[in-house]
Design a protein around this motif. Structure first.
Motif, PDB file in Angstrom:
ATOM      1  N   ARG A 117       0.767   6.442   2.345  1.00 30.20           N
ATOM      2  CA  ARG A 117       1.110   7.869   2.181  1.00 30.20           C
ATOM      3  C   ARG A 117      -0.056   8.660   1.604  1.00 30.20           C
ATOM      4  NH1 ARG A 117       5.363   7.722  -2.184  1.00 30.20           N
ATOM      5  NH2 ARG A 117       4.292   5.742  -2.542  1.00 30.20           N
ATOM      6  N   ASP A 118      -0.047   9.953   1.884  1.00 24.77           N
ATOM      7  CA  ASP A 118      -0.987  10.847   1.228  1.00 24.77           C
ATOM      8  C   ASP A 118      -0.691  10.864  -0.261  1.00 24.77           C
ATOM      9  OD1 ASP A 118      -3.016  13.231   1.768  1.00 24.77           O
ATOM     10  OD2 ASP A 118      -1.592  13.889   0.242  1.00 24.77           O
ATOM     11  N   ASP A 150       1.918  13.069  -1.825  1.00 23.60           N
ATOM     12  CA  ASP A 150       3.336  12.728  -1.656  1.00 23.60           C
ATOM     13  C   ASP A 150       3.715  11.485  -2.446  1.00 23.60           C
ATOM     14  OD1 ASP A 150       3.646  14.815   0.205  1.00 23.60           O
ATOM     15  OD2 ASP A 150       2.913  13.532   1.835  1.00 23.60           O
ATOM     16  N   TRP A 151       2.851  11.085  -3.393  1.00 20.25           N
ATOM     17  CA  TRP A 151       3.059   9.800  -4.043  1.00 20.25           C
ATOM     18  C   TRP A 151       4.230   9.801  -5.008  1.00 20.25           C
ATOM     19  CZ3 TRP A 151       0.791   5.613  -2.289  1.00 20.25           C
ATOM     20  CH2 TRP A 151       1.030   4.428  -2.974  1.00 20.25           C
TER      21      TRP A 151
END
Length: 218
Positions: free
Chosen positions: A205-206, A209-210
């Protein structure tokens, strides 16, 4: 070494093997830590067939020094660890009235404590962008009393992942527990390959967006 590297702790024929194969097809070389040489050899051949360079260590990961040494050797050989995936847990079919304190602590040493050993050993080889992932379970929230130690392990390892993520995030290293909200099966949404896909998605994920826990509900 220019190819990324994943180390899979508790490598076996289930989810951990599927995780190793999923990363191998994306161009990762793979280090395997496990307790069954036959399983490691078979998995290693499958990974090499996918183009990965594979390192293996036959080790009891509850042996803290042995686990640290195995990870350190792999890190020294590859020069980098991009993903550390932690899979092991103990399934002991005992309810809270039959489970002993010694048995509980033994299981927690495998399912929680070993994560500390391998993370601390891997850290010198992990740079910005590296990731730590853990196979989580709905047992953390809804334990089966017939295997009481498993819920304790899964709740404990998820909590530890939150702390690891907070500790390492200033260095650009993130950690995630993927909570599998279903029972592993040979077909359907909870096959090891489908769970491995969820772990791949969580790890890649980016960073914007964690979150340090990602549920997988199929």
């Amino acid at each position: 070494m220019t190819r990324p590297v994943i180390i899979v702790v508790g490598a076996g024929p289930g989810v951990s093997g599927s995780v190793a194969r999923r990363f191998a097809v994306e161009g990762y070389d793979v280090g395997l830590l496990g307790a069954d040489k036959g399983v490691l050899d078979e998995l290693g051949r499958a990974l090499e067939a996918r183009g990965a360079t594979v390192g293996q260590a036959l080790v009891d990961i509850t042996d803290e020094q042995a686990a640290r040494d195995a990870v350190r050797r792999m890190g020294e050989h590859t020069g980098r660890i991009d993903v550390l995936h932690f899979n092991p847990s103990a399934f002991r079919e005992k309810d809270p009235l039959s489970l002993t304190v010694a048995e509980l602590l033994e299981d927690v040493a495998l399912g929680v404590g070993a994560l500390l050993s391998v993370v601390q050993a891997a850290r010198p080889f992990m740079g910005e962008g590296a990731r730590i992932s853990v196979t989580g379970s709905m047992a953390a929230d809804d334990p089966w009393e017939g295997a009481a130690s498993l819920g304790v392990q899964k709740a404990g390892v998820r909590n530890l992942v939150h702390s690891i993520d907070k500790t390492l995030s200033p260095d650009g290293i993130r950690a995630v527990s993927v909570t599998v909200r279903g029972t592993l099966a040979s077909e359907g949404a909870f096959t090891p390959d489908r769970v491995a896909e969820a772990i791949w998605s969580a790890v890649t994920r980016d960073v914007g967006d964690w979150s340090s826990e990602v549920p997988y509900s199929g």
